[in-house]
Scaffold this motif. Sequence first.
Motif, PDB file in Angstrom:
ATOM      1  N   ILE A   1       0.835  -1.207   0.000  1.00  0.00           N
ATOM      2  CA  ILE A   1       0.000   0.000   0.000  1.00  0.00           C
ATOM      3  C   ILE A   1       0.871   1.260   0.000  1.00  0.00           C
ATOM      4  O   ILE A   1       0.580   2.233  -0.718  1.00  0.00           O
ATOM      5  N   GLY A   2       1.940   1.231   0.766  1.00  0.00           N
ATOM      6  CA  GLY A   2       2.865   2.371   0.789  1.00  0.00           C
ATOM      7  C   GLY A   2       3.494   2.608  -0.572  1.00  0.00           C
ATOM      8  O   GLY A   2       3.603   3.761  -1.029  1.00  0.00           O
ATOM      9  N   ALA A   3       3.898   1.533  -1.242  1.00  0.00           N
ATOM     10  CA  ALA A   3       4.495   1.660  -2.576  1.00  0.00           C
ATOM     11  C   ALA A   3       3.468   2.189  -3.578  1.00  0.00           C
ATOM     12  O   ALA A   3       3.793   3.044  -4.422  1.00  0.00           O
ATOM     13  N   GLU A   4       2.239   1.699  -3.487  1.00  0.00           N
ATOM     14  CA  GLU A   4       1.180   2.188  -4.378  1.00  0.00           C
ATOM     15  C   GLU A   4       0.916   3.670  -4.139  1.00  0.00           C
ATOM     16  O   GLU A   4       0.751   4.438  -5.095  1.00  0.00           O
ATOM     17  N   THR A   5       0.888   4.065  -2.880  1.00  0.00           N
ATOM     18  CA  THR A   5       0.643   5.473  -2.533  1.00  0.00           C
ATOM     19  C   THR A   5       1.783   6.347  -3.044  1.00  0.00           C
ATOM     20  O   THR A   5       1.546   7.414  -3.630  1.00  0.00           O
ATOM     21  N   LEU A   6       3.009   5.901  -2.846  1.00  0.00           N
ATOM     22  CA  LEU A   6       4.168   6.638  -3.343  1.00  0.00           C
ATOM     23  C   LEU A   6       4.110   6.760  -4.866  1.00  0.00           C
ATOM     24  O   LEU A   6       4.335   7.845  -5.422  1.00  0.00           O
ATOM     25  N   ALA A   7       3.798   5.665  -5.544  1.00  0.00           N
ATOM     26  CA  ALA A   7       3.714   5.684  -7.004  1.00  0.00           C
ATOM     27  C   ALA A   7       2.645   6.671  -7.467  1.00  0.00           C
ATOM     28  O   ALA A   7       2.854   7.431  -8.425  1.00  0.00           O
ATOM     29  N   ALA A   8       1.499   6.672  -6.783  1.00  0.00           N
ATOM     30  CA  ALA A   8       0.419   7.601  -7.144  1.00  0.00           C
ATOM     31  C   ALA A   8       0.868   9.049  -6.967  1.00  0.00           C
ATOM     32  O   ALA A   8       0.655   9.883  -7.857  1.00  0.00           O
ATOM     33  N   ILE A   9       1.496   9.336  -5.847  1.00  0.00           N
ATOM     34  CA  ILE A   9       1.960  10.708  -5.581  1.00  0.00           C
ATOM     35  C   ILE A   9       2.966  11.138  -6.645  1.00  0.00           C
ATOM     36  O   ILE A   9       2.887  12.250  -7.177  1.00  0.00           O
ATOM     37  N   LEU A  10       3.903  10.263  -6.963  1.00  0.00           N
ATOM     38  CA  LEU A  10       4.910  10.596  -7.981  1.00  0.00           C
ATOM     39  C   LEU A  10       4.270  10.802  -9.356  1.00  0.00           C
ATOM     40  O   LEU A  10       4.648  11.725 -10.088  1.00  0.00           O
ATOM     41  N   CYS A  11       3.307   9.966  -9.700  1.00  0.00           N
ATOM     42  CA  CYS A  11       2.637  10.127 -10.996  1.00  0.00           C
ATOM     43  C   CYS A  11       1.821  11.419 -11.045  1.00  0.00           C
ATOM     44  O   CYS A  11       1.839  12.134 -12.052  1.00  0.00           O
ATOM     45  N   TRP A  12       1.112  11.744  -9.944  1.00  0.00           N
ATOM     46  CA  TRP A  12       0.383  13.018  -9.891  1.00  0.00           C
ATOM     47  C   TRP A  12       1.346  14.191 -10.034  1.00  0.00           C
ATOM     48  O   TRP A  12       1.088  15.124 -10.812  1.00  0.00           O
ATOM     49  N   ALA A  13       2.439  14.162  -9.272  1.00  0.00           N
ATOM     50  CA  ALA A  13       3.416  15.253  -9.337  1.00  0.00           C
ATOM     51  C   ALA A  13       4.014  15.362 -10.734  1.00  0.00           C
ATOM     52  O   ALA A  13       4.174  16.471 -11.269  1.00  0.00           O
ATOM     53  N   GLY A  14       4.332  14.217 -11.326  1.00  0.00           N
ATOM     54  CA  GLY A  14       4.873  14.225 -12.685  1.00  0.00           C
ATOM     55  C   GLY A  14       3.880  14.769 -13.700  1.00  0.00           C
ATOM     56  O   GLY A  14       4.234  15.573 -14.573  1.00  0.00           O
TER      57      GLY A  14
END
Length: 164
Positions: A70-83
């Motif tokens: 879940i932490g990895a998914e959340t991090l990936a989502a945040i990075l994709c949103w920021a990108g």
Amino acid sequence: MIVRTSKSILVTAVALWVSLVAFGNITDYGTNLAFVNHVLSMDTVFPDTTIKHRAIENLALHHAAYILIIGAETLAAILCWAGAIQMFRTFQAPAAFVRSKNVAVIGLTTCLLIWLVGFIAIGGEWFGMWMSTQWNGIESAFRFSALILGVLIFVVLPEGTPAA
């Protein structure tokens, strides 16, 4: 400019999708925890397999693994949103747009690692998830990996220059 806009939209789409995955895992924790429990316990692999010694029976470790996912998914989502936000902010300036893709590439790579390494390699091969008829996420993980890889390749391709 259409290609840059398309790349930005696709990164946004992945950000939305991974956000929904993480949100679902957080708000409906028990549903996919059962999946993690069965995969790590290896209780549905072939009865005669010689790899059952790899099983993890400790429920605390199951929770830790699931929280890591879940932490990895959340991090990936945040990075994709920021990108995606960076890409949208710069899509009218070609040189700035090229630089702005870096965070999206990191986010997409994080997504790819979740499903390629986490689910296909570790879950599928190490814990023998492929042997389970009920708790087998290989097909979904492959589909997710292929989708993300397609977007990642598209994003890193040069946009080219307009014809004169």
